[in-house]
Structures are given as C-alpha cells and as structure tokens.
Design a protein around this motif. Structure first.
Motif, PDB file in Angstrom:
ATOM      1  N   PHE A 251      18.983  -5.498  -7.799  1.00 55.65           N
ATOM      2  CA  PHE A 251      17.526  -5.846  -7.682  1.00 55.65           C
ATOM      3  C   PHE A 251      16.930  -4.459  -7.895  1.00 55.65           C
ATOM      4  O   PHE A 251      17.370  -3.325  -7.473  1.00 55.65           O
ATOM      5  CB  PHE A 251      17.193  -6.130  -6.245  1.00 55.65           C
ATOM      6  N   ARG A 252      15.620  -4.451  -8.283  1.00 56.10           N
ATOM      7  CA  ARG A 252      14.703  -3.422  -8.591  1.00 56.10           C
ATOM      8  C   ARG A 252      13.846  -3.014  -7.538  1.00 56.10           C
ATOM      9  O   ARG A 252      13.375  -4.023  -7.021  1.00 56.10           O
ATOM     10  CB  ARG A 252      14.299  -3.286 -10.261  1.00 56.10           C
ATOM     11  N   HIS A 253      13.901  -1.928  -7.049  1.00 53.02           N
ATOM     12  CA  HIS A 253      13.030  -1.235  -6.175  1.00 53.02           C
ATOM     13  C   HIS A 253      11.887  -0.668  -6.548  1.00 53.02           C
ATOM     14  O   HIS A 253      11.877  -0.312  -7.764  1.00 53.02           O
ATOM     15  CB  HIS A 253      13.791  -0.535  -5.022  1.00 53.02           C
ATOM     16  N   PRO A 254      10.690  -0.197  -5.971  1.00 54.59           N
ATOM     17  CA  PRO A 254       9.903   0.682  -6.493  1.00 54.59           C
ATOM     18  C   PRO A 254      10.677   1.975  -6.895  1.00 54.59           C
ATOM     19  O   PRO A 254      11.642   2.056  -6.691  1.00 54.59           O
ATOM     20  CB  PRO A 254       8.849   0.987  -5.449  1.00 54.59           C
ATOM     21  N   ASN A 255       9.708   2.658  -7.837  1.00 52.35           N
ATOM     22  CA  ASN A 255      10.097   3.976  -8.437  1.00 52.35           C
ATOM     23  C   ASN A 255      11.512   3.880  -9.127  1.00 52.35           C
ATOM     24  O   ASN A 255      12.223   4.624  -9.050  1.00 52.35           O
ATOM     25  CB  ASN A 255      10.234   5.054  -7.482  1.00 52.35           C
ATOM     26  N   ASP A 256      11.644   2.774  -9.805  1.00 53.16           N
ATOM     27  CA  ASP A 256      13.020   2.384 -10.725  1.00 53.16           C
ATOM     28  C   ASP A 256      14.227   2.598 -10.022  1.00 53.16           C
ATOM     29  O   ASP A 256      15.167   2.570 -10.673  1.00 53.16           O
ATOM     30  CB  ASP A 256      12.802   3.576 -12.017  1.00 53.16           C
TER      31      ASP A 256
ATOM     32  N   ALA B  75       5.539 -14.258  -7.430  1.00 52.99           N
ATOM     33  CA  ALA B  75       6.902 -13.933  -7.507  1.00 52.99           C
ATOM     34  C   ALA B  75       7.806 -14.599  -6.297  1.00 52.99           C
ATOM     35  O   ALA B  75       7.205 -15.033  -5.177  1.00 52.99           O
ATOM     36  CB  ALA B  75       7.319 -12.292  -7.192  1.00 52.99           C
ATOM     37  N   ALA B  76       8.938 -15.123  -6.834  1.00 51.16           N
ATOM     38  CA  ALA B  76      10.026 -16.063  -5.845  1.00 51.16           C
ATOM     39  C   ALA B  76      10.360 -14.927  -4.682  1.00 51.16           C
ATOM     40  O   ALA B  76      10.936 -15.484  -3.897  1.00 51.16           O
ATOM     41  CB  ALA B  76      10.793 -16.710  -6.646  1.00 51.16           C
ATOM     42  N   ALA B  77      10.394 -13.828  -5.132  1.00 54.82           N
ATOM     43  CA  ALA B  77      11.147 -12.796  -4.250  1.00 54.82           C
ATOM     44  C   ALA B  77      10.734 -11.404  -4.442  1.00 54.82           C
ATOM     45  O   ALA B  77      10.125 -10.879  -5.559  1.00 54.82           O
ATOM     46  CB  ALA B  77      12.663 -12.700  -4.476  1.00 54.82           C
ATOM     47  N   CYS B  78      10.686 -10.439  -3.641  1.00 56.69           N
ATOM     48  CA  CYS B  78      10.388  -8.977  -3.653  1.00 56.69           C
ATOM     49  C   CYS B  78      11.740  -8.132  -3.069  1.00 56.69           C
ATOM     50  O   CYS B  78      12.471  -8.814  -2.358  1.00 56.69           O
ATOM     51  CB  CYS B  78       9.098  -8.730  -3.323  1.00 56.69           C
ATOM     52  N   ALA B  79      11.727  -7.020  -3.358  1.00 53.80           N
ATOM     53  CA  ALA B  79      12.775  -6.169  -2.996  1.00 53.80           C
ATOM     54  C   ALA B  79      12.000  -5.392  -2.053  1.00 53.80           C
ATOM     55  O   ALA B  79      11.358  -4.404  -2.555  1.00 53.80           O
ATOM     56  CB  ALA B  79      13.489  -5.524  -4.237  1.00 53.80           C
ATOM     57  N   VAL B  80      12.679  -4.823  -0.842  1.00 51.89           N
ATOM     58  CA  VAL B  80      12.241  -4.213   0.052  1.00 51.89           C
ATOM     59  C   VAL B  80      13.213  -3.525   0.678  1.00 51.89           C
ATOM     60  O   VAL B  80      14.113  -4.037   1.296  1.00 51.89           O
ATOM     61  CB  VAL B  80      11.171  -4.856   1.271  1.00 51.89           C
ATOM     62  N   LYS B  81      13.381  -2.352   1.069  1.00 53.67           N
ATOM     63  CA  LYS B  81      14.387  -1.788   1.618  1.00 53.67           C
ATOM     64  C   LYS B  81      14.285  -2.093   3.144  1.00 53.67           C
ATOM     65  O   LYS B  81      13.227  -1.867   3.773  1.00 53.67           O
ATOM     66  CB  LYS B  81      14.363   0.000   1.510  1.00 53.67           C
ATOM     67  N   ARG B  82      15.521  -2.404   3.845  1.00 53.26           N
ATOM     68  CA  ARG B  82      15.261  -2.734   5.274  1.00 53.26           C
ATOM     69  C   ARG B  82      14.963  -1.486   5.982  1.00 53.26           C
ATOM     70  O   ARG B  82      14.242  -1.843   7.219  1.00 53.26           O
ATOM     71  CB  ARG B  82      16.598  -3.024   5.647  1.00 53.26           C
TER      72      ARG B  82
ATOM     73  N   ASP C 195       1.058  -0.984  -0.029  1.00 56.09           N
ATOM     74  CA  ASP C 195      -0.134  -0.052  -0.003  1.00 56.09           C
ATOM     75  C   ASP C 195       0.865   1.312   0.095  1.00 56.09           C
ATOM     76  O   ASP C 195       0.354   2.426  -0.360  1.00 56.09           O
ATOM     77  CB  ASP C 195      -0.805   0.012   1.295  1.00 56.09           C
ATOM     78  N   HIS C 196       1.883   1.133   0.390  1.00 55.79           N
ATOM     79  CA  HIS C 196       2.738   2.273   0.646  1.00 55.79           C
ATOM     80  C   HIS C 196       4.149   2.268  -0.327  1.00 55.79           C
ATOM     81  O   HIS C 196       5.020   3.198  -0.545  1.00 55.79           O
ATOM     82  CB  HIS C 196       3.571   2.398   2.109  1.00 55.79           C
ATOM     83  N   ASN C 197       3.968   1.384  -1.389  1.00 52.29           N
ATOM     84  CA  ASN C 197       4.845   1.439  -2.599  1.00 52.29           C
ATOM     85  C   ASN C 197       6.034   1.163  -2.087  1.00 52.29           C
ATOM     86  O   ASN C 197       7.241   1.846  -2.488  1.00 52.29           O
ATOM     87  CB  ASN C 197       4.654   2.499  -3.641  1.00 52.29           C
ATOM     88  N   GLU C 198       6.400   0.356  -1.179  1.00 55.40           N
ATOM     89  CA  GLU C 198       8.008  -0.368  -0.637  1.00 55.40           C
ATOM     90  C   GLU C 198       8.140  -1.658  -1.004  1.00 55.40           C
ATOM     91  O   GLU C 198       9.225  -1.690  -0.433  1.00 55.40           O
ATOM     92  CB  GLU C 198       7.443  -0.037   0.872  1.00 55.40           C
ATOM     93  N   ALA C 199       7.321  -2.302  -1.743  1.00 55.42           N
ATOM     94  CA  ALA C 199       7.897  -3.460  -2.391  1.00 55.42           C
ATOM     95  C   ALA C 199       7.682  -3.568  -3.671  1.00 55.42           C
ATOM     96  O   ALA C 199       6.784  -3.311  -4.391  1.00 55.42           O
ATOM     97  CB  ALA C 199       7.126  -4.590  -1.556  1.00 55.42           C
ATOM     98  N   ASN C 200       8.732  -4.213  -4.355  1.00 53.76           N
ATOM     99  CA  ASN C 200       9.004  -4.553  -5.828  1.00 53.76           C
ATOM    100  C   ASN C 200       9.014  -6.031  -5.949  1.00 53.76           C
ATOM    101  O   ASN C 200      10.098  -6.476  -5.730  1.00 53.76           O
ATOM    102  CB  ASN C 200       9.902  -3.793  -6.285  1.00 53.76           C
ATOM    103  N   PHE C 201       7.853  -6.490  -6.716  1.00 54.29           N
ATOM    104  CA  PHE C 201       7.903  -8.174  -6.746  1.00 54.29           C
ATOM    105  C   PHE C 201       8.650  -8.576  -8.095  1.00 54.29           C
ATOM    106  O   PHE C 201       8.429  -7.520  -9.162  1.00 54.29           O
ATOM    107  CB  PHE C 201       6.482  -8.791  -6.829  1.00 54.29           C
TER     108      PHE C 201
END
Length: 495
Positions: free
Chosen positions: A271-276, A155-162, A124-130
């Motif tokens: 790895f790609r995060h949201p917002n490119d 998706a087998a994984a998603c990218a999320v900033k710690r 919802d906060h656009n913090e994960a990219n599958f």
C-alpha cells in the motif's frame, strides 16, 4: 373448476379422523409460529428501566471506562462524549505509539472519520493517501490493476499509518470531552461492585477509576478478556509489516494484493502512503486444520515475508533492487470472533480486535473496529437513559454489530476455505477483470472493503459472468495447458 373448488372437493373426501388430524396439525403449526414470534419478541425486548439511572452515578465515576484507545475504543469514547456522557479512555502507552498492521482504512471507516472530523486532520497533515490505482495478482500470476476510484466516485480505501490514525482519533475523543489517560497500564482484573453497580479499574501505579460500564478494547491478544474468562483461546492469525522508504522503489500503484499459492488463503500486499512511502505486509489467515493457516503456520511468517521480497517476481519488481525496507514487525490477528463466543455481559462490552472483529477473509479490522465502537457507544447511551445495564440491554450491542458486519463473517470464513481449496477461483476473478476491466475491479473492491456483503458474488449478474470466467480458466489451465505466469515471470527474471 377453480382452485378453491378443488380444495373444497378434496376436503369433502377426507374422513372425520383425517380432518381432525389436519386441524390438530394446523393448530400445532400455528402455535409453533406464534411461540417463535413471542420468543423473538421477548429476546429483543429492551428493558425500559433499571437500578442505575444517570442521576445515581457518583460525581467521581464515569458512565464507561474503556481499556484501550485504538480505533474501536476512541470511536466509542468520541460518540459517548459527544452525547454528553462521562467516559474514561485508558491506554498503557503514550501517544504517538505504533501498531503493526496493513494500515488500510476502508470506506465505512472513512465515513466515520469524516463524522468525527479526523479525516480532515489527516488530510491537512498529509497523513492519508487515497487509493486510486489498485488490484491484485492471482495464484497463477494473472494480474489486473485498475482505477476503481473513478467508478466508485471516491476511493474505496486510504492508507494511514497507525501512529497517526490512533493518535488523532484518541485526541479527538479527548477534545470532545473524554478523559484520555495515557500511560495507564491496567495492573489487575477490574472488580465489579454489585451494590453500587460500578467497575473499579486500577493502574500499575495505583490510580483507580470507576465506571458503570467496562469496555474491553485492548487489542487482538484480548488480555483482559482472557483473564476475565470471556476469551477462551489466543489469536490464531498473524500479520507482518515493513515500511519501504519513498524514492527507493519502483511501485507505480496505490495498492496491490498478491495471492501466493503457498500461503493461501493468506496474501501479501503493498500500500502506498504519502511521500511515496510503502507499507509491505503479509497476512496469514487461519484455515484448514487447527493451528494452521492453510498449509503454513504462524512460524512461517518471517520466511514468507522475507522470501517474497527476494523471490516473488511481482513484489521484487515493484520494490526494485535499491528498495530500503525496514525490519519486519509482526502482530497477532483474532479473526471472525475467534475465541470470543459472546461480546457482552452485565455492565460489560468487548469491542474491536479484542472481540475478534476482523474479517476472516481479508484480515481487515480497522473499519469493523470503528463500526463496532460506534454501536457500543449507542448501546451505552441507550442504557444510560433507562438505567438498566443487564445482559438484556448490553446484548443490543451484539445484535447491532451482527447486523452491521458480523453476519458476513461466516461467508468470509467459507470464502477463505474455498480460496484455499480452489485457488482457481481467484484466477477466474483476475480473468474476468482482464476481460471487462474496471467494472469487475470495482465489484471486487466493494466486497473486499465491506461496502457490499460477500453474498454480492452470488447475485446472478455477478455469479454468471464469474461462472463463465471459471470455465475459461479451467480450459486455459487444464486443456490448453497455459503456463503459470508466476513461474514464467520467475524464470524470465532469473534469466
């Protein structure tokens, strides 16, 4: 003559002395089997009662005090609080705070985040990219990028900033009932009172909390475990991280690993995060001689990280000449329980990176941290019912994480050694991916994200095609003398 008749005839030919010896041998064998079964039963027996039932817990104390509110600590706190336990979750920093790693959240972790209700918040906060499109580049430059998400059904994984992941997990644990205490820096080794069965944990500011179980979740350096004698050596792995500003690069994929020959069994990845935005990272995996990560050491990390940006033909092409890459940051990695021979003791558990619960082949540890945190919570909740917090009970936690993922560590270590000695194995994987496409990419993704054990590659339907792929690579590299694509691409780029 039937087999039974043949056995009877053979027995008739034996002397009385031989028959006696055979009977004694059979008796000894049977006794050994029974003894082993009894030993296993005794070891696995969980005490049904103890000195500290839940009604003996003082009103100002907690069922557990967790030092560290990363993924493992927050997961443990969430499931305990949801079960009605009192838990203190301590962190020396204030949220949001950063943690340097590759930010890859694998399938088992995604499922736990769903259970916790955290995944929805991240989305919802656009913090994960599958990740949809992903793959890898082998040591000789063979590459494949596919769309495994379509075959996996997700998706087998998603990218999320710690920064986002850790804060939302800790706050979810707090909202569920855990007492989250930020800025609580543990000043000294916690003290255990054998009379009350309580730990006392004191902060640098003099604040003290008490709890029935102490959970060490303070990261790969394992400072508390080192000081308390449960961890015997500093971590031997290391990783880097640098974010790349969105819109300044040329990457058109969600995630790719690059296996440069010099740093095997380590690798770099994007790895790609949201917002490119991109996460560019480099992992050095302990392997070979003591203190070495293959043919390099931790001291080589900066050179490898920055050198790949400029000279690796695949990475430099993905980033492009205008990429805005932040300064490299680094973090230690404790892989495969390194230096932590036992993750439990009376009234104590060690979880996550502090216990070395990072895959020795991939360097991934977020999903194992969450799985271990959940197992720790289940163990503590069970002990809370019996009132027994001795090793006989806390050892159930180690058995749980060994069943869930720890059994795979030995195969991962062996896999890292094989990749280091025989890089052609990765070339063969890329060869097979190029031949059959996404089906092989999907199998690779499932194993590397802990959806399947490493032994999956030993299955006949996987091992046989891989054997033929290895033969094709041997022919191409040794007989046909196919040019190394890494070198060829580097030469073309230089020209």
């Amino acid at each position: 003559m039937s087999i039974v008749d043949r056995i009877d005839a053979a027995l008739d030919r034996l002397t009385d002395q031989q028959k006696t010896g055979l009977a004694i041998g059979a008796g000894i064998g049977a006794a050994a089997v029974l003894g082993y079964c009894a030993h296993r039963a005794i070891r696995s027996r969980v005490p049904r009662s103890g000195k500290y039932p839940s009604n003996t817990l003082p009103t100002d104390a907690y069922d557990a005090v967790i030092i560290g509110s990363g993924p493992s600590g927050s997961t443990c706190a969430f499931y305990m609080a949801r079960g009605g336990a009192r838990v203190a979750l301590l962190d020396k920093e204030h949220f949001p705070r950063d943690k340097y790693c590759g930010d890859a959240v694998c399938t088992p972790a995604i499922r736990i985040l769903e259970e916790m209700g955290v995944l929805k918040e991240l989305v919802d906060h656009n913090e994960a990219n599958f990740a949809d499109s992903g793959g890898f580049v082998s040591p000789s430059g063979l590459s494949y990028i596919g769309a495994s998400k379509e075959r996996l059904g997700g998706a087998a994984a998603c990218a999320v900033k710690r920064t986002h992941l850790d804060m939302r997990m800790a706050h979810k644990a707090r909202d569920t009932g855990a007492d989250l205490r930020e800025g609580f820096e543990v000043a000294s080794v916690p003290l255990f009172d054998a009379q009350t069965g309580l730990w006392s944990v004191t902060s640098a500011k003099g604040e003290t909390v008490r709890g029935r179980v102490l959970v060490l979740a303070d990261g790969a350096t394992s400072r508390m475990a080192m000081q308390m004698g449960y961890c015997t050596e500093p971590p031997k792995g290391v990783c880097s991280r640098a974010y790349v500003e969105g819109g300044t690069h040329n990457a058109d994929f969600d995630g790719v690993c690059f296996y440069q020959r010099e740093s095997l069994p380590g690798y770099s990845a994007i790895f790609r995060h949201p917002n490119d935005e991109l996460n560019y990272c480099y992992y050095l995996i302990p392997c070979g001689k003591d203190g070495m990560c293959g043919d390099v050491t931790e001291a080589d990390l900066k050179r490898l990280h920055e050198g790949a940006i400029r000279h690796d033909p695949f990475i430099s092409r993905a980033l492009g000449p205008k990429a805005k890459v932040e300064r490299m940051k680094a973090a230690a990695l404790r892989l495969g329980s390194q230096g932590v021979p036992r993750s439990y003791d009376d009234h104590l558990l060690i979880i996550g990176d502090a216990a070395g619960h990072i895959d020795p082949l991939t360097g991934e540890g977020i999903h194992t941290a969450m799985m271990g945190g959940k197992a720790a919570a289940a163990t503590i909740m069970a002990m809370r019912k019996t009132g027994n917090f001795s090793r006989a009970s806390t050892c159930q936690y180690e058995r749980a994480w060994m069943r869930a993922y720890g059994h795979d560590f030995a195969y991962s270590k062996r896999g890292a050694e094989l990749i280091y000695k025989y890089p052609i194995l990765l070339d063969a994987c890329a060869n097979e991916m190029q031949r059959v496409g996404d089906p092989m990419m999907t199998k690779w993704a499932e194993v590397m994200t802990n959806m399947r054990p490493k032994t999956y590659f030993l299955r006949p339907d996987v091992a046989l095609p891989m054997g033929f792929a290895l033969l094709r690579e041997l022919w191409a590299q040794r007989i046909a003398k196919r040019p190394d694509a890494y070198q060829a691409t580097a030469s073309a780029t230089a020209a």
